[in-house]
Design an enzyme around this catalytic site. Sequence first.
Site, PDB file in Angstrom:
ATOM      1  CG  HIS A 130      -1.659   1.289   1.493  1.00 22.97           C
ATOM      2  ND1 HIS A 130      -2.645   1.625   0.420  1.00 22.97           N
ATOM      3  CD2 HIS A 130      -1.537   2.241   2.386  1.00 22.97           C
ATOM      4  CE1 HIS A 130      -3.307   2.865   0.794  1.00 22.97           C
ATOM      5  NE2 HIS A 130      -2.502   3.282   2.035  1.00 22.97           N
ATOM      6  CD  GLN A 236      -4.777  10.450   2.680  1.00 24.93           C
ATOM      7  OE1 GLN A 236      -5.882  10.179   2.378  1.00 24.93           O
ATOM      8  NE2 GLN A 236      -3.770   9.848   3.179  1.00 24.93           N
TER       9      GLN A 236
END
Length: 419
Positions: A130, A236
Site C-alpha cells: 500500500h 487528504q
Amino acid sequence: MIDHTHDVEATSWVADGSGTNDFPIQNLPWGVCSKHGIVVAIGDQAVVLRSALDQNKLQFADDITLALRASDLNDFMSLGQEIWTLVRHALFELLRGEPVPEILCLQSELRLVMPAKIGDYTDFYAARNHATNVGKMFRPDGDPLMPNYLHLPVGYHGRASSVVITGTEITRPHGQLKPDEGDPIFAPCKLLDYELEFGAFIGCGNTMGERITMDDAMEHLFGIVILNDWSARDVQKWEYQPLGPFNAKNFASTISPWIVTIDALAPFRKNGPARLDSDPPLLEYLQPVTEDVLDVNCSVSISSATMRSDDVEATQLTKSSLSNLTWSFAQMLAHHTSTGCPMNSGDLIGSGTISGETKDSRGCLLELTWRGTEPLDLPDGTQRRFLQDGDELTIEAWCESDSATRIGFGSCTGRILPA
Ligand code: CA
C-alpha cells in the site's frame, strides 16, 4: 497457545455452533448488545453473560464477575491474558456440557453496540505494498517508500470519537479541497474512499514511562476486529503535509462488532513478518520473538443503490490477507510504547490499508483505480473511481487452515449518505 478449545472435533449443543458458520465453539468472540450487555457469539446465537452468571452456569471470583456484568468490555480486557483464557475455558465447557438454552439470545434479535470505550485510537501504515503504491502515485520521481519506512512502523494519532460500529451510516464529509488550478474551496468530498484494515484492541495497558517489549506484546492484545478507515482523498491530498492526515480521516472509521480473541487465533499465527534480503536489519526492540503474524483472510464488496433495488449481488473489489502486513501488531505496540507512551484497556490500533502484491488484493479504491485513472465497472452499468452516495461497502474476514476449524469475524458494513 493452542489447547483443547481449538480441537477440531469439539462440538457444541448450540445448533449451528459446530463449524458451519463464522462462530463455531472454537471461536467464541466477544461483543456488547444494547439490552443485555456483554455477549459471546456461538453459531447464530449469543451467550448472555449476565444470564449465565445469574443462573450460576458460570462462576468466577468477584472481580471477574463484576467485569462480565459491565456494559462494555474495558474492565474484562484489563484483567489480563490468564483471566481471558480462564473464562474462555469456562465458556467452552458450558457450551459443550448440558444444554442451557435459557442463557442464549438469537444474534438476529440483538442490537450490537461498540464493544469497548475506545480512549485512544492510532492508525498505522503497515503494508509495504500500500505504501509503495501510494508513494508511486504521489511522488512519481523518487523512491516510493520514505527513508524511514522499513525501519519503523509509521502511524498517526487518530480520533477515537469517530470510530463507529458496523451498520452506522456514513455521511459524505465536507472539506477544504484544492483544485489543480485556482484557490481552495470548501465543498463535499468528491474522492471518498474505503480502507481495508484490521484493528487490535489493547487488553492490558502499560504505566506511563514503561515500555511494552516484543517479548510480551502479543499478551497485551485482547483481540482484533475488521476496520474500515473511510478516507477523503481530496481533503487528504491538500492537508497531509507536513503533519500527516487530519480531517481526511476524522469523520468515520467503522469496526465489526465481534472481537475475535488472540486466544481464538492461536492456530492461525505465523512467524514474521517476512522481510526481503535487501531490507535493512531491524533494531533489536522491533525484532519478532514469537509467532506475531495473524493469518486472516479478508474480502471487500460493494453494492450501489441500483444494484440493491434490482436484487443484484454485491460485487467483490478486494481479496487480501492480514498476513500481508510488513509490520505486525506486536511491532506496532512495541514501537508505540517505546517512548513510555501509556496504553489503556480498550485502546484501538489500526493496521493501515492491507494491500497484497496483486491488483485484486489492493485495499482501497485509490489503488484499485490508480487514483481514478482506471475506473471499475459495476454490474449496474456504472463505473467507480471513488465511492458514490448510496454505495454500501462490506468487509468480511475469516481464518482457515487444514489443521484447524474455520472461524470468522462476521462483517463490517457502511453505506454512504449524501453530504
Ligand atoms: Ca488508514
